[in-house]
Design a protein around this motif. Structure first.
Motif, mmCIF file in Angstrom:
data_model
loop_
_atom_site.group_PDB
_atom_site.id
_atom_site.type_symbol
_atom_site.label_atom_id
_atom_site.label_comp_id
_atom_site.label_asym_id
_atom_site.label_seq_id
_atom_site.Cartn_x
_atom_site.Cartn_y
_atom_site.Cartn_z
ATOM 1 N N TYR A 32 -8.694 86.357 58.432
ATOM 2 C CA TYR A 32 -7.494 86.839 59.117
ATOM 3 C C TYR A 32 -7.767 87.300 60.542
ATOM 4 O O TYR A 32 -6.839 87.713 61.243
ATOM 5 N N LEU A 58 -6.457 97.290 66.758
ATOM 6 C CA LEU A 58 -5.282 96.960 65.949
ATOM 7 C C LEU A 58 -5.468 95.641 65.213
ATOM 8 O O LEU A 58 -5.077 95.492 64.046
ATOM 9 N N TYR A 59 -6.068 94.639 65.898
ATOM 10 C CA TYR A 59 -6.313 93.341 65.259
ATOM 11 C C TYR A 59 -7.243 93.493 64.054
ATOM 12 O O TYR A 59 -7.007 92.901 62.991
ATOM 13 N N GLN A 61 -7.744 96.207 62.262
ATOM 14 C CA GLN A 61 -7.059 96.947 61.207
ATOM 15 C C GLN A 61 -6.090 96.059 60.437
ATOM 16 O O GLN A 61 -6.013 96.123 59.202
ATOM 17 N N SER A 62 -5.348 95.219 61.146
ATOM 18 C CA SER A 62 -4.403 94.319 60.473
ATOM 19 C C SER A 62 -5.140 93.289 59.614
ATOM 20 O O SER A 62 -4.686 92.947 58.513
ATOM 21 N N ALA A 65 -6.264 95.074 56.477
ATOM 22 C CA ALA A 65 -5.121 95.322 55.594
ATOM 23 C C ALA A 65 -4.705 94.050 54.865
ATOM 24 O O ALA A 65 -4.391 94.072 53.670
ATOM 25 N N ALA A 66 -4.708 92.912 55.589
ATOM 26 C CA ALA A 66 -4.352 91.638 54.955
ATOM 27 C C ALA A 66 -5.385 91.239 53.906
ATOM 28 O O ALA A 66 -5.038 90.731 52.836
#
Length: 532
Positions: A32, A58-59, A61-62, A65-66
């Motif tokens: 991801y 932020l990238y 963290q996302s 999370a994915a």
């Protein structure tokens, strides 16, 4: 000492397990990530460096999370056949697969021989639990594929060309000799749709509750099954066709014609949205990928082509013939021709290669192949009955109970039906790019503003001209009369473009009158008559 040693072994085991889970999570996170991160050490601009650092954080963290969502919400991965050494996956037989799988999966492949009422057509419900079977000579049956129980079987004593489930397994439509009919799961006739004529193919748009059919006169009909209203009725103008599929991404109907063309239709357009010349002979099969961006076509010119629907260009062309094709949920392509079935798999960058092959009994003619949703099963309808084979990796292993629940109860089914009716989309929402819904349409150049809009714009421009404050000049050049004249000049300049536009619009078109010379009597009957 023994107790301490046992505690140390447990701690070591826990550490190893945590390390394995961390490695697995990092592996999923890489999928991801948006490529390699920016090299912030080479930047001198502190502001830009700080902004990029926040964005990279932020990238990451996302992506984490994915990866966590995939790990906990999608615990099962699809399993493909993995060859060893020089072994080829398409050489593996069904018998070998059945011996290796679990007991429940080994019961899924079967051969149902029905030689007197074929050839057979079949379709699976959206949940994959139920299968609808239709024989050419009027045999209809519905089966529960989990328990392998026969729910209903009856004979309509008429030619059956196609069968399709409606919004759930309680109702289904049958293309019979003269008209399409709608039945419930108990075999009771609910409706006869005489407006459709003699149908050749049926498709159902589940998000819009529309039943689409094409008849032997090449007429395309759309009917709303929730209200009974005929939404659209168009003549294709390209001759009789029995090749019809719906794109699951945007609900656009694709028709294959005898001239080698594939046309795409929506119910609010008299003409096709797209007309593509795909083959140099009649189109025999069309299939759409679940993502909506990939289309497969086959023709009598013995070519199978993959198309990118974003630019309507050919991705790859393969030699081969196909009477029927179908894409699975995970992107496998099944091709049926004669008495053989081939399954192709994407090896990367839309390059499809042969993945599995299955040969029916010699003489069987395959009419329909269809993947079973959420299962690694391919259903085959042929001239001597129906069959089912195992295709590892074809189905989505994790189903969403809010979308399709194979284990749903009666109460859940009723609630889902009510929600589907409340969320029903209008026919106007069917378009090639559904992501444009909700966006602002850019203004067209040819559109002229109305008279009221022009007057409002002119008044706004005049008010802006009147409110201009002029610079105070020396004595004698700052008279009130000169200031008033300048203000009038500014107002006239603001009005001028609107007045010129109005004059151009009101100017009548001058028709050139050409005096016709007098002709001899023998030629006067050929002259253009004046319209009285």
């Amino acid at each position: 000492m023994a107790a301490n040693q046992e505690i140390m072994d447990k701690d070591r085991l826990v550490t190893t397990t945590e390390q394995d889970m961390s490695d697995e999570l990092n592996l999923k996170t890489r999928k991801y990530l948006r490529g390699d991160g920016a090299n912030l050490e080479t930047l001198r601009d502190k502001k830009l460096k700080g902004q990029l650092a926040v964005r990279e954080k932020l990238y990451s963290q996302s992506a984490k999370a994915a990866a966590k969502a995939e790990k906990w919400l999608m615990p099962t991965d699809e399993g493909y056949l993995e060859p060893e050494g020089l072994e080829k996956t398409w050489m593996v037989k069904q018998e070998s697969i059945i011996h290796e799988v679990d007991v429940i999966s080994s019961r899924k492949p079967f051969d149902m021989i029905l030689p007197e009422l074929g050839p057979y057509n079949l379709q699976y419900a959206s949940s994959g639990r139920y299968m609808l079977v239709g024989g050419r000579k009027g045999h209809l049956a519905m089966m529960d594929m989990m328990s392998m129980d026969l729910i209903k079987e009856f004979q309509v004593r008429e030619t059956v060309r196609d069968v399709v489930f409606l919004h759930n397994e309680q109702f289904f439509a049958v293309a019979q000799k003269k008209y399409p009919y709608i039945y419930n799961r108990h075999g009771t006739e609910i409706h006869c749709l005489e407006e459709h004529g003699a149908p050749l193919k049926l498709q159902f748009l589940d998000k819009h509750f529309l039943l689409a059919s094409v008849n032997k006169f090449a007429q395309l009909h759309y009917q709303d099954v929730s209200t009974g209203v005929i939404v659209a009725n168009y003549r294709t103008g390209l001759g009789r066709t029995d090749v019809m599929r719906v794109n699951p991404y945007n609900a656009v109907i694709g028709l294959g014609h005898s001239g080698g063309k594939v046309t795409m239709w929506k119910p609010t357009s008299v003409k096709p949205l797209v007309t593509m010349l795909c083959h140099h002979g009649p189109v025999t099969a069309v299939a759409f990928h679940s993502g909506g961006q990939l289309m497969a076509t086959a023709g009598m010119d013995r070519k199978i082509k993959l198309w990118d629907l974003r630019k309507f260009g050919v991705l790859n062309t393969y030699s081969g013939h196909a009477q029927t094709m179908d894409f699975s949920q995970k992107g496998l392509l099944a091709i049926g021709y004669g008495s053989r079935v081939q399954v192709w798999r994407d090896s990367g960058n839309q390059e499809y290669e042969k993945y599995m092959s299955h040969a029916m009994v010699k003489g069987y003619q395959i009419g329909k192949v269809s993947f079973r949703p959420y299962e690694d099963v391919l259903g085959i309808g042929h001239s001597m009955g129906i069959s089912s084979i195992l295709i590892p990796g074809s189905g989505e292993p994790n189903f969403d109970t809010w979308v399709a629940n194979p284990y749903e109860t009666t109460k859940q089914r009723r609630e889902k039906e009510v929600h589907a009716l409340l969320d029903k989309l209008q026919p106007e929402t069917i378009m090639l790019e559904p992501s444009k819904i909700g966006t602002v349409r850019p203004p067209r150049r040819k559109e002229r503003p109305t008279k009221k809009e022009t007057e409002e714009e002119m008044e706004t421009a005049v008010e802006a001209a009147k409110s201009i404050t002029f610079k105070k000049k020396t004595k004698g050049r700052n008279k009130p009369s000169k200031r008033a004249a300048k203000k009038e000049e500014e107002v006239f300049k603001a009005k001028r473009p609107f007045l010129e536009q109005q004059m151009n619009n009101d100017r009548p078109l001058k028709k050139q009158r050409i005096a016709e010379a007098e002709l001899p009597k023998a030629l006067q009957r050929f002259s253009r008559k004046k319209v009285s």
